[in-house]
Motif scaffolding. Structure first.
Motif, mmCIF file in Angstrom:
data_model
loop_
_atom_site.group_PDB
_atom_site.id
_atom_site.type_symbol
_atom_site.label_atom_id
_atom_site.label_comp_id
_atom_site.label_asym_id
_atom_site.label_seq_id
_atom_site.Cartn_x
_atom_site.Cartn_y
_atom_site.Cartn_z
ATOM 1 N N ARG A 108 36.541 1.532 -43.868
ATOM 2 C CA ARG A 108 36.107 2.413 -42.774
ATOM 3 C C ARG A 108 36.223 3.886 -43.135
ATOM 4 N NH1 ARG A 108 40.459 0.073 -38.707
ATOM 5 N NH2 ARG A 108 42.349 0.369 -39.934
ATOM 6 N N ASN A 109 37.056 4.225 -44.142
ATOM 7 C CA ASN A 109 37.158 5.617 -44.567
ATOM 8 C C ASN A 109 36.151 5.967 -45.655
ATOM 9 O OD1 ASN A 109 39.246 6.107 -42.823
ATOM 10 N ND2 ASN A 109 40.857 5.694 -44.314
ATOM 11 N N GLU A 110 35.327 5.013 -46.050
ATOM 12 C CA GLU A 110 34.395 5.260 -47.153
ATOM 13 C C GLU A 110 33.234 6.125 -46.680
ATOM 14 O OE1 GLU A 110 31.840 2.691 -50.434
ATOM 15 O OE2 GLU A 110 32.207 1.867 -48.436
ATOM 16 N N LEU A 111 33.146 7.326 -47.237
ATOM 17 C CA LEU A 111 32.068 8.243 -46.894
ATOM 18 C C LEU A 111 31.289 8.700 -48.122
ATOM 19 C CD1 LEU A 111 33.895 10.489 -44.261
ATOM 20 C CD2 LEU A 111 32.266 8.655 -43.829
ATOM 21 N N VAL A 112 31.693 8.235 -49.311
ATOM 22 C CA VAL A 112 31.060 8.694 -50.553
ATOM 23 C C VAL A 112 30.803 7.510 -51.464
ATOM 24 C CG1 VAL A 112 31.292 10.178 -52.577
ATOM 25 C CG2 VAL A 112 32.258 10.907 -50.402
ATOM 26 N N ARG A 113 29.613 7.454 -52.030
ATOM 27 C CA ARG A 113 29.282 6.445 -53.042
ATOM 28 C C ARG A 113 28.519 7.087 -54.193
ATOM 29 N NH1 ARG A 113 27.207 0.891 -49.957
ATOM 30 N NH2 ARG A 113 29.164 0.438 -48.875
ATOM 31 N N PRO A 114 28.683 6.542 -55.400
ATOM 32 C CA PRO A 114 27.861 7.004 -56.524
ATOM 33 C C PRO A 114 26.411 6.581 -56.313
ATOM 34 C CG PRO A 114 29.785 5.769 -57.266
ATOM 35 C CD PRO A 114 29.657 5.530 -55.809
ATOM 36 N N ILE A 115 25.484 7.414 -56.695
ATOM 37 C CA ILE A 115 24.072 7.144 -56.465
ATOM 38 C C ILE A 115 23.556 5.997 -57.333
ATOM 39 C CG2 ILE A 115 23.166 8.743 -58.212
ATOM 40 C CD1 ILE A 115 21.011 9.525 -56.104
ATOM 41 N N PHE A 116 24.272 5.646 -58.403
ATOM 42 C CA PHE A 116 23.771 4.655 -59.364
ATOM 43 C C PHE A 116 23.511 3.293 -58.727
ATOM 44 C CE2 PHE A 116 27.010 7.373 -61.533
ATOM 45 C CZ PHE A 116 26.102 8.283 -62.043
ATOM 46 N N TRP A 117 24.308 2.950 -57.697
ATOM 47 C CA TRP A 117 24.156 1.649 -57.035
ATOM 48 C C TRP A 117 23.294 1.735 -55.771
ATOM 49 C CZ3 TRP A 117 28.635 2.811 -59.687
ATOM 50 C CH2 TRP A 117 29.025 1.900 -60.668
ATOM 51 N N GLN A 118 22.494 2.786 -55.675
ATOM 52 C CA GLN A 118 21.665 2.971 -54.495
ATOM 53 C C GLN A 118 20.777 1.767 -54.215
ATOM 54 O OE1 GLN A 118 18.518 6.003 -54.762
ATOM 55 N NE2 GLN A 118 19.285 6.849 -52.842
ATOM 56 N N LYS A 119 20.273 1.133 -55.271
ATOM 57 C CA LYS A 119 19.390 -0.023 -55.124
ATOM 58 C C LYS A 119 20.112 -1.344 -55.394
ATOM 59 C CE LYS A 119 15.700 2.378 -54.194
ATOM 60 N NZ LYS A 119 16.388 3.662 -53.975
ATOM 61 N N ARG A 120 21.438 -1.289 -55.575
ATOM 62 C CA ARG A 120 22.233 -2.504 -55.810
ATOM 63 C C ARG A 120 23.497 -2.490 -54.948
ATOM 64 N NH1 ARG A 120 21.152 -6.034 -59.614
ATOM 65 N NH2 ARG A 120 23.330 -6.622 -59.902
ATOM 66 N N PRO A 121 23.333 -2.474 -53.620
ATOM 67 C CA PRO A 121 24.518 -2.408 -52.752
ATOM 68 C C PRO A 121 25.410 -3.637 -52.856
ATOM 69 C CG PRO A 121 22.539 -2.858 -51.457
ATOM 70 C CD PRO A 121 22.075 -2.514 -52.847
ATOM 71 N N TYR A 122 24.832 -4.807 -53.179
ATOM 72 C CA TYR A 122 25.625 -6.038 -53.243
ATOM 73 C C TYR A 122 26.679 -5.949 -54.353
ATOM 74 C CZ TYR A 122 21.855 -7.914 -50.349
ATOM 75 O OH TYR A 122 20.943 -8.114 -49.354
ATOM 76 N N SER A 123 26.240 -5.557 -55.550
ATOM 77 C CA SER A 123 27.187 -5.522 -56.659
ATOM 78 C C SER A 123 28.181 -4.380 -56.494
ATOM 79 C CB SER A 123 26.455 -5.414 -58.001
ATOM 80 O OG SER A 123 25.739 -4.208 -58.115
ATOM 81 N N TYR A 124 27.760 -3.271 -55.871
ATOM 82 C CA TYR A 124 28.707 -2.167 -55.668
ATOM 83 C C TYR A 124 29.837 -2.601 -54.737
ATOM 84 C CZ TYR A 124 30.855 2.185 -54.345
ATOM 85 O OH TYR A 124 31.791 3.161 -54.121
ATOM 86 N N VAL A 125 29.487 -3.234 -53.623
ATOM 87 C CA VAL A 125 30.519 -3.670 -52.687
ATOM 88 C C VAL A 125 31.394 -4.745 -53.324
ATOM 89 C CG1 VAL A 125 30.925 -4.829 -50.476
ATOM 90 C CG2 VAL A 125 29.212 -3.022 -50.642
#
Length: 604
Positions: free
Chosen positions: A327-344
């Motif tokens: 719930r505190n996550e407000l930042v992600r690397p752009i590299f996984w923009q099209k791969r949300p499954y593997s990032y999570v």
């Protein structure tokens, strides 16, 4: 959020009814992938929740918890998990509840469950398993004892009776017992006789049962399935249903059209009754029939620009997870923009301490999990489906055509991109296509944005009355022999171009300052709040992404090995061995020039 709380809040804030969808567990890995794609599309309709059925025992029941974790954590869908007593010792129930809890699930539909099916496909007599529960009320009590008020607990209700009980008063007594044990809402069996259903609702309220009644709505998609389900569930079919459906029973399209009108009339009568303000759609893992009903009831949320596409405004430029650990996550690397499954999946073991102030901690620490967290294969398609989608490219031109088809919307995914492109790339689309024609294969991109309203239908995100910004970003594969010239170009424009470049052998080149931890490439300015910087580029993330990307290529190659497509194997080997993965950022977001593309033209 608990379902009862969501429904109460929704109906306090607006007058229109709400809805939800039910999905069942597919039997194949490709079926799971197809279901994720369907669930992702149906997210756009803004259901209050979805639920996932439970298969008694075996691999499919364990898959239920995986589906719940993905729908909550990746797709951002409030999810209710079915849980049954059938073939479920307490130890297995404990395991399922723990997995649901860890995934951030706060809703359980507690069921006794259907009798198991024997080898002949026949139902056996229902019996509790050893160290299991006999009745749904026992399961409700156990969940409440173990988890207190964490879970909202739903139970099944039978407005037209149950095959094992022919006494309506006794069924109401059983429902009241489940409520007294801690149930928060009920979901009913399918029905088509709305008058009979409303009479039952009156009896439920007279019996002192006050929890929300959620009617189960089964769309009519074909005549044989309609008859089969009504007979199996032993429910009454009104005369007008048969009078209208019987003459067109051999035309599936007409059956669906007529059936939709009948279900719209039924649902509207429910919503006008005062007993019901939420509809639960039994999708059978399909989407069109349910959406047709909701559309005709005017319950689908439309965008504010008059488009046919349903587009809710996202709080962030990526789908926010509903897992409370994130719930505190407000930042992600752009590299996984099209791969949300593997990032999570990579970050699934993080806790709240690893999202300080919304961004992850020290980039020198091992921030990302192993690749095996992402599942058996990083390519989320079966070998057969992979060949159907992407064929067997044999030349660099074939690869160009493949990526171009994705850019033009003819393909919804690529081995390294799980989700379709949105209209954000429209302004730079012709440039991306031109790069690919010259064998510079684009992986990920975003155009520059200088202060567009946060309500913009294409790039907008976050609260209203704000403004959003983006630096132009491009990630691509470049032939190794062109890397020196690319570096020279970046050196000439080092005042505003920054890049990372790496090959499959971990040879890294960059002009990022050594003391620069992260480069914000997306940010938003909103009234009364700090500036949000939800998308960044940074070294540790890029190195983790590089590992994943080249592993994807190697797995893709294996599909060609299995398919005996030798030329395709050679092509992927050539790309792995002779191309460099690069990302470049134009930090001058004010300029209206497409600087990155203009400079890359010099590499042709």
């Amino acid at each position: 959020m608990r379902i009862s709380q969501k429904l109460q809040r929704a109906h306090e804030e607006r007058e229109d009814a709400t809805f939800s969808f039910e999905f069942f567990v597919p039997k194949t890995s490709q079926g799971v992938q197809n279901l994720y794609e369907r669930m992702d599309r149906m997210y756009q309709t803004q259901p209050e929740f979805i639920d996932i059925t439970w298969n008694a025992g075996g691999r499919l029941s364990m898959l239920s918890t995986d589906l719940v974790a993905t729908s909550q954590g990746v797709l951002g869908l409030e999810t209710c998990m079915h849980l049954t007593c059938t073939n479920m010792p307490v130890s297995q129930i404990d395991d399922a509840l723990k997995k649901a809890y860890d995934a951030g699930c706060e809703n359980i539909l507690a069921l006794r469950g259907d009798p198991p099916i024997n080898s002949l496909g026949e139902e056996e007599e229902w019996k509790p398993c050893e160290n299991g529960f006999r009745y749904a009320k026992d399961l409700v009590s156990y969940i409440r004892e173990q988890y207190g008020d964490h879970f909202d607990i739903g139970v099944a209700a039978y407005p037209e009776g149950h095959p094992e009980c022919d006494c309506d008063d006794k069924l109401l007594l059983h429902l009241k017992e489940k409520v007294d044990c801690g149930a928060d809402f009920m979901v009913t069996q399918m029905f088509y006789d709305v008058d009979k259903f409303l009479d039952w609702c009156a009896r439920v309220r007279e019996a002192g049962i006050s929890i929300p009644i959620i009617p189960g709505i089964m769309p009519i998609t074909s005549y044989p399935s309609f008859i089969r389900r009504t007979q199996w569930c032993q429910i009454n079919v009104p005369d007008n249903f048969l009078e209208l459906l019987e003459p067109v029973k051999d035309d599936d399209q007409l059956v669906r059209d007529v059936g939709t009108e009948l279900m719209v009339e039924l649902c509207q009568k429910l919503l006008d009754s005062g007993y019901v303000n939420h509809l639960h759609m039994y999708t059978m893992n399909l989407e069109k029939a349910s959406l047709m009903i909701l559309e005709k009831l005017d319950l689908l949320k439309r965008s504010n620009v008059g488009k046919d596409v349903i587009e809710p405004l996202e709080p962030l430029p990526w789908r926010k997870s509903l897992n409370p650990k994130r719930r505190n996550e407000l930042v992600r690397p752009i590299f996984w923009q099209k791969r949300p499954y593997s990032y999570v999946a990579r970050t699934s073991l993080w806790n709240e301490d690893e999202f300080p102030n919304g961004r992850f901690g020290d980039s020198s620490s091992p921030a990302y999990g192993d690749l095996d967290l992402c599942g058996h294969s990083l390519i989320r398609q079966s070998v057969k489906k992979s060949i159907e989608l992407w064929s067997t490219p044999q030349t660099l031109d074939d690869m160009s055509n493949l990526v171009t088809s994705y850019l033009e919307g003819k393909l919804k995914c690529l081995p390294w991109s799980d989700v379709p492109l949105n209209h954000e790339v429209d302004d730079i689309l012709k440039h991306l296509i031109d790069l690919n024609k010259h064998h510079i294969f684009t992986i990920n991109s975003q155009p520059k944005v200088n202060g567009k309203p946060s309500t913009d239908p294409v790039v907008g995100w976050g609260p209203t009355k704000g403004y959003v910004y983006q630096k132009e970003y491009l990630e691509f594969l470049l032939p190794r022999e062109k890397l020196p010239l690319f570096q020279e170009i970046c050196q000439e424009h080092s005042d505003h171009l920054t890049y990372f470049a790496i090959d499959s052998q971990d040879n890294l080149a960059t002009n990022h300052p050594e003391d620069s931890r992260a480069n914000a490439v997306t940010w938003g300015v909103f009234p009364g709040s700090e500036i949000l910087q939800p998308t960044i580029v940074e070294k540790a993330s890029f190195l983790a992404w590089k590992e994943e990307f080249f592993t994807i290529l190697k797995e893709w190659k294996l599909t060609f090995v299995e398919h005996k497509a030798t030329e395709s194997v050679n092509l992927v080997n050539h790309i792995i061995d002779n191309y460099v993965l690069i990302n470049v950022v134009d930090n001058d977001f004010i300029s209206t020039n497409d600087t990155i593309y203009d400079l890359l033209q010099q590499l042709y």
